[in-house]
Design an enzyme around this catalytic site. Sequence first.
Site, short mmCIF file in Angstrom:
data_model
loop_
_atom_site.label_atom_id
_atom_site.label_comp_id
_atom_site.label_asym_id
_atom_site.label_seq_id
_atom_site.Cartn_x
_atom_site.Cartn_y
_atom_site.Cartn_z
N ARG A 4 107.02 82.33 35.55
CA ARG A 4 107.49 81.58 34.16
C ARG A 4 107.64 82.39 33.02
NH1 ARG A 4 105.16 79.02 29.82
NH2 ARG A 4 106.16 76.91 28.97
N LYS A 14 102.04 87.52 27.06
CA LYS A 14 100.64 87.23 26.38
C LYS A 14 100.07 88.18 26.16
CE LYS A 14 100.58 82.73 28.84
NZ LYS A 14 100.06 81.80 29.81
#
Length: 253
Positions: A238, A207
């Site tokens: 994750r 991200k």
Amino acid sequence: MKIMGILNVTPDSFADGGKHDTYEKAVARGLEMIAEGVDIIDIGGESTRPGADRVSAAEEQSRVLPVIKKLSQTGVPISIDTMRAETAALAIEAGASIVNDVSGGLADDLMHESVAEMGCPYVLMHWRSHSKDMNSLATYGDVVSEVIAEMQLQIDLALKAGIARNNLIIDPGLGFSKEAEHNWEILNRIGEFTELGYPVLIGGSRKRFLGGSTPDEREEATIALTKSLLDKSIWAVRVHSVKPHKDLVVNHG
């Protein structure tokens, strides 16, 4: 710590859109993850990147259900990444065993009740809005206390709907209606989330807050993030790449 591998069966996900957007490519990637030691495969058919358009339930289901049916035959747990109760139910029927709802039940009023009926584990993430609007809602005083308070409202609703407490997993929602400083504050104070008494899932893989101009450039930072969480009582991370994260966990022992 478990490794949850991300399998986006989509053309437009932010980090790997289009890489696994056919049945054949998605199954091949799933089998590759299994060979690398993945603990859970998280299969999604709708991108939740900032600004993404929603797809229809029928399109989402056509993407994920055949892949779930095939990969669930391996015996590796499958989670369905969806905000729709209907998709969640069909995915569980197809062989998934976990529902990962990034909206925490806010996107579909039937989600909590449906999950309660199925009796499966449920990942409840902090969320404020769909992708089109979420960046405009990244305003906080104390991000940790506000995220916890908002999650607690959804936790209470989930429990009231009949989801068993021991089936609840929480996710603070890094990157969802949060700026970089909010994400880092959450990570620096992650103990306040684990102290709530639920397993905690962290999804920071590739991200923007990790730096770098492209998702692939953020892989090294993603691995460093996993390493920093090894002693923080995190249930799972994750991630897009499985092997380097699995190696960290195994070597940490």
